[in-house]
Design a protein around this motif. Structure first.
Motif, mmCIF file in Angstrom:
data_model
loop_
_atom_site.group_PDB
_atom_site.id
_atom_site.type_symbol
_atom_site.label_atom_id
_atom_site.label_comp_id
_atom_site.label_asym_id
_atom_site.label_seq_id
_atom_site.Cartn_x
_atom_site.Cartn_y
_atom_site.Cartn_z
ATOM 1 N N SER A 182 -1.663 108.522 29.698
ATOM 2 C CA SER A 182 -2.579 109.468 29.036
ATOM 3 C C SER A 182 -4.009 109.254 29.515
ATOM 4 O O SER A 182 -4.738 110.211 29.770
ATOM 5 C CB SER A 182 -2.522 109.301 27.519
ATOM 6 O OG SER A 182 -1.259 109.652 27.036
ATOM 7 N N LEU A 207 -4.262 110.560 33.017
ATOM 8 C CA LEU A 207 -4.300 112.024 33.007
ATOM 9 C C LEU A 207 -5.707 112.519 32.698
ATOM 10 O O LEU A 207 -6.196 113.463 33.328
ATOM 11 C CB LEU A 207 -3.306 112.580 31.980
ATOM 12 C CG LEU A 207 -3.337 114.082 31.768
ATOM 13 C CD1 LEU A 207 -2.982 114.832 33.056
ATOM 14 C CD2 LEU A 207 -2.411 114.487 30.640
ATOM 15 N N ALA A 208 -6.374 111.874 31.744
ATOM 16 C CA ALA A 208 -7.757 112.256 31.398
ATOM 17 C C ALA A 208 -8.668 112.111 32.610
ATOM 18 O O ALA A 208 -9.467 113.004 32.907
ATOM 19 C CB ALA A 208 -8.262 111.398 30.241
ATOM 20 N N ALA A 233 -11.230 117.611 25.850
ATOM 21 C CA ALA A 233 -9.831 117.214 26.052
ATOM 22 C C ALA A 233 -9.759 115.821 26.661
ATOM 23 O O ALA A 233 -8.900 115.012 26.279
ATOM 24 C CB ALA A 233 -9.117 118.224 26.953
ATOM 25 N N GLU A 234 -10.672 115.520 27.579
ATOM 26 C CA GLU A 234 -10.708 114.180 28.175
ATOM 27 C C GLU A 234 -10.970 113.134 27.091
ATOM 28 O O GLU A 234 -10.296 112.103 27.032
ATOM 29 C CB GLU A 234 -11.795 114.096 29.243
ATOM 30 C CG GLU A 234 -11.963 112.690 29.789
ATOM 31 C CD GLU A 234 -13.332 112.429 30.386
ATOM 32 O OE1 GLU A 234 -13.434 111.473 31.170
ATOM 33 O OE2 GLU A 234 -14.290 113.136 30.058
ATOM 34 N N ASP A 246 -10.398 113.345 23.889
ATOM 35 C CA ASP A 246 -9.232 113.244 23.010
ATOM 36 C C ASP A 246 -8.134 112.404 23.642
ATOM 37 O O ASP A 246 -7.532 111.551 22.978
ATOM 38 C CB ASP A 246 -8.686 114.631 22.666
ATOM 39 C CG ASP A 246 -9.583 115.404 21.715
ATOM 40 O OD1 ASP A 246 -10.495 114.790 21.119
ATOM 41 O OD2 ASP A 246 -9.369 116.625 21.581
ATOM 42 N N LEU A 247 -7.847 112.646 24.921
ATOM 43 C CA LEU A 247 -6.804 111.873 25.599
ATOM 44 C C LEU A 247 -7.164 110.387 25.659
ATOM 45 O O LEU A 247 -6.313 109.526 25.420
ATOM 46 C CB LEU A 247 -6.574 112.410 27.015
ATOM 47 C CG LEU A 247 -5.764 113.685 27.123
ATOM 48 C CD1 LEU A 247 -5.834 114.233 28.544
ATOM 49 C CD2 LEU A 247 -4.314 113.435 26.728
ATOM 50 N N LYS A 248 -8.414 110.096 25.953
ATOM 51 C CA LYS A 248 -8.846 108.693 26.006
ATOM 52 C C LYS A 248 -8.782 108.046 24.626
ATOM 53 O O LYS A 248 -8.389 106.894 24.484
ATOM 54 C CB LYS A 248 -10.254 108.592 26.579
ATOM 55 C CG LYS A 248 -10.304 108.825 28.070
ATOM 56 C CD LYS A 248 -11.703 108.653 28.602
ATOM 57 C CE LYS A 248 -11.746 108.780 30.102
ATOM 58 N NZ LYS A 248 -13.105 108.614 30.633
ATOM 59 N N TRP A 273 -6.738 108.890 22.081
ATOM 60 C CA TRP A 273 -5.337 108.647 21.727
ATOM 61 C C TRP A 273 -4.748 107.515 22.551
ATOM 62 O O TRP A 273 -3.968 106.711 22.050
ATOM 63 C CB TRP A 273 -4.514 109.931 21.884
ATOM 64 C CG TRP A 273 -4.650 110.788 20.670
ATOM 65 C CD1 TRP A 273 -5.420 111.899 20.529
ATOM 66 C CD2 TRP A 273 -4.045 110.561 19.403
ATOM 67 N NE1 TRP A 273 -5.321 112.380 19.251
ATOM 68 C CE2 TRP A 273 -4.477 111.583 18.538
ATOM 69 C CE3 TRP A 273 -3.171 109.596 18.906
ATOM 70 C CZ2 TRP A 273 -4.069 111.667 17.211
ATOM 71 C CZ3 TRP A 273 -2.769 109.685 17.581
ATOM 72 C CH2 TRP A 273 -3.212 110.710 16.744
ATOM 73 N N ALA A 274 -5.127 107.431 23.807
ATOM 74 C CA ALA A 274 -4.641 106.340 24.650
ATOM 75 C C ALA A 274 -5.109 104.999 24.091
ATOM 76 O O ALA A 274 -4.326 104.046 23.996
ATOM 77 C CB ALA A 274 -5.113 106.514 26.090
#
Length: 74
Positions: A14, A17-18, A46-47, A49-51, A53-54
């Motif tokens: 994740s 992906l960010a 979105a970046e 959020d992904l970071k 959650w990761a």
């Protein structure tokens, strides 16, 4: 690859992906017709959020299994 090892890789993937998403977005800025400031905010959000959650999934390893279980139920 077993499911547990795939779940263990999910937070790392994740985060990667960010990074890739933002790198791709920045490369699109080389094409003037594709520059859109509103979309820029969405991509950066979105970046983030992904970071986030990761990092949560790395800090709480069992959380990933719970999230996938909940998703499977819905």
């Amino acid at each position: 690859m077993q499911l547990t090892s795939e779940l263990e890789e999910f937070p790392k993937q994740s985060g990667l992906l960010a990074q890739d998403m933002v790198s791709f977005w920045h490369s699109l800025h080389d094409i003037p017709e594709l520059i859109d400031e509103e979309l820029n905010g969405s991509v950066l959000s979105a970046e983030a959020d992904l970071k986030y959650w990761a990092s949560c999934l790395l800090e709480f390893p069992g959380l990933c299994e719970v999230v996938f279980y909940i998703v499977a139920l819905t």
